[in-house]
Design a protein around this motif. Structure first.
Motif, mmCIF file in Angstrom:
data_model
loop_
_atom_site.group_PDB
_atom_site.id
_atom_site.type_symbol
_atom_site.label_atom_id
_atom_site.label_comp_id
_atom_site.label_asym_id
_atom_site.label_seq_id
_atom_site.Cartn_x
_atom_site.Cartn_y
_atom_site.Cartn_z
ATOM 1 N N HIS A 25 0.745 -1.140 0.000
ATOM 2 C CA HIS A 25 0.031 0.084 0.024
ATOM 3 C C HIS A 25 0.967 1.328 0.206
ATOM 4 O O HIS A 25 0.369 2.360 -0.565
ATOM 5 C CB HIS A 25 -1.000 0.104 1.221
ATOM 6 N N ARG A 28 1.681 1.691 -3.611
ATOM 7 C CA ARG A 28 0.588 2.163 -4.549
ATOM 8 C C ARG A 28 0.317 4.090 -4.045
ATOM 9 O O ARG A 28 0.089 4.458 -5.019
ATOM 10 C CB ARG A 28 -0.742 1.558 -4.040
ATOM 11 N N LEU A 29 0.605 4.239 -2.887
ATOM 12 C CA LEU A 29 0.557 5.435 -2.581
ATOM 13 C C LEU A 29 1.535 6.406 -3.134
ATOM 14 O O LEU A 29 1.494 7.392 -3.645
ATOM 15 C CB LEU A 29 0.552 5.932 -1.003
ATOM 16 N N ASN A 60 -6.704 9.216 -1.253
ATOM 17 C CA ASN A 60 -6.708 7.764 -1.942
ATOM 18 C C ASN A 60 -6.895 6.903 -0.913
ATOM 19 O O ASN A 60 -6.544 7.234 0.263
ATOM 20 C CB ASN A 60 -5.186 7.552 -2.417
ATOM 21 N N ASN A 62 -5.119 4.119 -0.261
ATOM 22 C CA ASN A 62 -4.273 3.642 0.086
ATOM 23 C C ASN A 62 -3.712 4.358 1.469
ATOM 24 O O ASN A 62 -2.968 3.643 2.362
ATOM 25 C CB ASN A 62 -3.152 3.370 -1.031
ATOM 26 N N TYR A 63 -3.912 5.618 1.401
ATOM 27 C CA TYR A 63 -3.500 6.262 2.607
ATOM 28 C C TYR A 63 -4.445 5.997 3.750
ATOM 29 O O TYR A 63 -3.828 6.077 4.927
ATOM 30 C CB TYR A 63 -3.635 7.918 2.239
#
Length: 144
Positions: A25, A28-29, A60, A62-63
């Motif tokens: 993640h 992704r971020l 987002n 992911n955050y």
């Protein structure tokens, strides 16, 4: 004088999976933050500041799955990479084409920066906290 501490920990399968998911993640971020910075560069031909990138990237999902102290360094890394790109553009003596920073691989991971406030030492173990969203999504049963 002790400046840093290096702890070596052998993870069991579940702990390894959970830390791997956090690294996934974070990557992704990083990609989201880099995408925001690149799109701003294409539109405005200037650098997107960290604060503006942070406000765009924190929306987002992911955050939400990472704790704040873990998510912010990923955004900071993307901003630093773009700053390096601009520095290379400015100092390029031979006018070679400088490439934009690249995205992390789709299924790849990145290093996870965990600040001291998110690690608690208890009974000789380093405990890493999870965000509320991460706990709801993956329901960890072990203490990491």
């Amino acid at each position: 004088m002790l400046l840093t501490t290096k702890n070596v920990h052998v993870f069991d399968k579940e702990q390894h999976k959970l830390v791997g998911l956090m690294c996934f993640h974070a990557a992704r971020l990083y990609n989201v933050a880099l995408y925001n910075a690149r799109q701003h560069f294409f539109a405005e031909h200037c650098l997107l500041s960290y604060n503006d990138n942070y406000h765009k990237s924190r929306e987002n999902e992911n955050y939400a799955l990472l704790q704040t102290d873990v998510g912010q360094p990923a955004i900071k890394k993307a901003t630093t990479d773009m700053q390096s790109f601009f520095a290379k553009l400015a100092s390029d003596k031979h006018k070679q084409k400088s490439g934009l920073p690249r995205y992390k691989p789709k299924e790849g991971m990145t290093t996870l920066e965990i600040n001291g406030t998110r690690i608690r030492l208890r009974d000789g173990f380093a405990l890493i906290g999870f965000s509320k969203g991460f706990k709801q999504e993956y329901k960890p049963t072990c203490k990491t």
